[in-house]
Design a protein around this motif. Sequence first.
Motif, PDB file in Angstrom:
ATOM      1  N   ARG A  50       0.812  -1.227   0.000  1.00 47.46           N
ATOM      2  CA  ARG A  50       0.000   0.000   0.000  1.00 47.46           C
ATOM      3  C   ARG A  50       0.838   1.266   0.000  1.00 47.46           C
ATOM      4  O   ARG A  50       0.348   2.332  -0.374  1.00 47.46           O
ATOM      5  N   ILE A  51       2.104   1.169   0.418  1.00 47.26           N
ATOM      6  CA  ILE A  51       2.926   2.374   0.480  1.00 47.26           C
ATOM      7  C   ILE A  51       4.176   2.323  -0.378  1.00 47.26           C
ATOM      8  O   ILE A  51       4.795   3.356  -0.598  1.00 47.26           O
ATOM      9  N   LEU A  52       4.553   1.145  -0.860  1.00 51.53           N
ATOM     10  CA  LEU A  52       5.782   1.017  -1.646  1.00 51.53           C
ATOM     11  C   LEU A  52       5.514   0.407  -3.011  1.00 51.53           C
ATOM     12  O   LEU A  52       4.666  -0.478  -3.142  1.00 51.53           O
ATOM     13  N   THR A  53       6.266   0.874  -3.988  1.00 50.42           N
ATOM     14  CA  THR A  53       6.309   0.234  -5.300  1.00 50.42           C
ATOM     15  C   THR A  53       7.774  -0.041  -5.603  1.00 50.42           C
ATOM     16  O   THR A  53       8.670   0.574  -5.008  1.00 50.42           O
ATOM     17  N   VAL A  54       8.021  -0.931  -6.533  1.00 50.35           N
ATOM     18  CA  VAL A  54       9.403  -1.231  -6.912  1.00 50.35           C
ATOM     19  C   VAL A  54      10.106   0.023  -7.427  1.00 50.35           C
ATOM     20  O   VAL A  54      11.235   0.316  -7.000  1.00 50.35           O
ATOM     21  N   PRO A  55       9.494   0.815  -8.322  1.00 53.31           N
ATOM     22  CA  PRO A  55      10.185   2.028  -8.779  1.00 53.31           C
ATOM     23  C   PRO A  55      10.498   3.022  -7.648  1.00 53.31           C
ATOM     24  O   PRO A  55      11.581   3.604  -7.619  1.00 53.31           O
ATOM     25  N   THR A  56       9.578   3.184  -6.704  1.00 55.80           N
ATOM     26  CA  THR A  56       9.823   4.096  -5.581  1.00 55.80           C
ATOM     27  C   THR A  56      10.992   3.621  -4.741  1.00 55.80           C
ATOM     28  O   THR A  56      11.888   4.395  -4.400  1.00 55.80           O
ATOM     29  N   LEU A  57      11.004   2.347  -4.414  1.00 55.09           N
ATOM     30  CA  LEU A  57      12.082   1.795  -3.600  1.00 55.09           C
ATOM     31  C   LEU A  57      13.414   1.848  -4.347  1.00 55.09           C
ATOM     32  O   LEU A  57      14.442   2.187  -3.759  1.00 55.09           O
ATOM     33  N   ARG A  58      13.402   1.554  -5.619  1.00 57.13           N
ATOM     34  CA  ARG A  58      14.649   1.638  -6.408  1.00 57.13           C
ATOM     35  C   ARG A  58      15.184   3.072  -6.423  1.00 57.13           C
ATOM     36  O   ARG A  58      16.390   3.289  -6.339  1.00 57.13           O
ATOM     37  N   TRP A  59      14.283   4.060  -6.518  1.00 61.00           N
ATOM     38  CA  TRP A  59      14.721   5.454  -6.493  1.00 61.00           C
ATOM     39  C   TRP A  59      15.365   5.769  -5.143  1.00 61.00           C
ATOM     40  O   TRP A  59      16.427   6.392  -5.077  1.00 61.00           O
ATOM     41  N   GLN A  60      14.709   5.342  -4.052  1.00 64.87           N
ATOM     42  CA  GLN A  60      15.263   5.573  -2.721  1.00 64.87           C
ATOM     43  C   GLN A  60      16.640   4.941  -2.591  1.00 64.87           C
ATOM     44  O   GLN A  60      17.561   5.547  -2.030  1.00 64.87           O
ATOM     45  N   LEU A  61      16.790   3.728  -3.115  1.00 66.82           N
ATOM     46  CA  LEU A  61      18.071   3.018  -3.006  1.00 66.82           C
ATOM     47  C   LEU A  61      19.135   3.632  -3.909  1.00 66.82           C
ATOM     48  O   LEU A  61      20.306   3.669  -3.546  1.00 66.82           O
ATOM     49  N   ARG A  62      18.738   4.125  -5.059  1.00 63.04           N
ATOM     50  CA  ARG A  62      19.697   4.754  -5.970  1.00 63.04           C
ATOM     51  C   ARG A  62      20.309   6.000  -5.319  1.00 63.04           C
ATOM     52  O   ARG A  62      21.459   6.343  -5.564  1.00 63.04           O
ATOM     53  N   HIS A  63      19.548   6.672  -4.470  1.00 65.72           N
ATOM     54  CA  HIS A  63      20.010   7.888  -3.806  1.00 65.72           C
ATOM     55  C   HIS A  63      20.373   7.651  -2.337  1.00 65.72           C
ATOM     56  O   HIS A  63      20.424   8.604  -1.548  1.00 65.72           O
ATOM     57  N   ARG A  64      20.660   6.413  -1.983  1.00 67.67           N
ATOM     58  CA  ARG A  64      20.893   6.049  -0.578  1.00 67.67           C
ATOM     59  C   ARG A  64      22.085   6.769   0.047  1.00 67.67           C
ATOM     60  O   ARG A  64      22.103   6.994   1.249  1.00 67.67           O
ATOM     61  N   ASP A  65      23.068   7.168  -0.753  1.00 67.65           N
ATOM     62  CA  ASP A  65      24.230   7.848  -0.184  1.00 67.65           C
ATOM     63  C   ASP A  65      23.914   9.286   0.223  1.00 67.65           C
ATOM     64  O   ASP A  65      24.595   9.848   1.076  1.00 67.65           O
ATOM     65  N   ASN A  91      20.449  10.305   0.904  1.00 67.47           N
ATOM     66  CA  ASN A  91      19.226  10.381   1.696  1.00 67.47           C
ATOM     67  C   ASN A  91      19.325   9.662   3.044  1.00 67.47           C
ATOM     68  O   ASN A  91      18.355   9.609   3.794  1.00 67.47           O
ATOM     69  N   GLY A  92      20.485   9.086   3.347  1.00 69.54           N
ATOM     70  CA  GLY A  92      20.685   8.446   4.639  1.00 69.54           C
ATOM     71  C   GLY A  92      20.275   6.988   4.721  1.00 69.54           C
ATOM     72  O   GLY A  92      20.318   6.390   5.785  1.00 69.54           O
ATOM     73  N   LEU A  93      19.894   6.404   3.594  1.00 73.10           N
ATOM     74  CA  LEU A  93      19.452   5.008   3.596  1.00 73.10           C
ATOM     75  C   LEU A  93      20.614   4.019   3.446  1.00 73.10           C
ATOM     76  O   LEU A  93      20.436   2.829   3.647  1.00 73.10           O
ATOM     77  N   GLY A  94      21.785   4.506   3.165  1.00 72.53           N
ATOM     78  CA  GLY A  94      22.934   3.637   2.933  1.00 72.53           C
ATOM     79  C   GLY A  94      23.227   2.668   4.074  1.00 72.53           C
ATOM     80  O   GLY A  94      23.660   1.539   3.846  1.00 72.53           O
ATOM     81  N   HIS A  95      22.961   3.073   5.302  1.00 66.97           N
ATOM     82  CA  HIS A  95      23.231   2.213   6.463  1.00 66.97           C
ATOM     83  C   HIS A  95      22.331   0.981   6.492  1.00 66.97           C
ATOM     84  O   HIS A  95      22.627   0.017   7.191  1.00 66.97           O
ATOM     85  N   ALA A  96      21.236   0.993   5.736  1.00 68.62           N
ATOM     86  CA  ALA A  96      20.281  -0.120   5.743  1.00 68.62           C
ATOM     87  C   ALA A  96      20.517  -1.100   4.596  1.00 68.62           C
ATOM     88  O   ALA A  96      19.748  -2.036   4.435  1.00 68.62           O
TER      89      ALA A  96
END
Length: 66
Positions: free
Chosen positions: A18-33, A35-40
Motif C-alpha cells: 500500500r505504500i511502496l512500489t518497486v520504482p519508488t524503492l529503487r529510487w530511494q536506493l539509488r540515492h541512498r548515499d 538520503n541516509g538510507l545507505g546504512h540499511a
Amino acid sequence: MSLDDLITIEQLVEAYPRILTVPTLRWQLRHRDTNGLGHACVRVGKKLLIHRPSYERWLPTRGGAI
C-alpha cells in the motif's frame, strides 16, 4: 544485524504494497548515499539487500509513515 532481517527489494514491496512500489524503492536506493538510507543496505555480489528494521526506522524520518 541479523541475516534473517536482510530482504530483497521485491520482498520489501510485497510486505508493504500500500505504500511502496518497486520504482519508488529503487529510487530511494539509488540515492541512498545522499538520503541516509545507505546504512540499511548490504551488497552481496550484484544483489542489494535491505535490512528491514533499519528501513522501517528510516522511512518515518523522510516524511512517510508506516
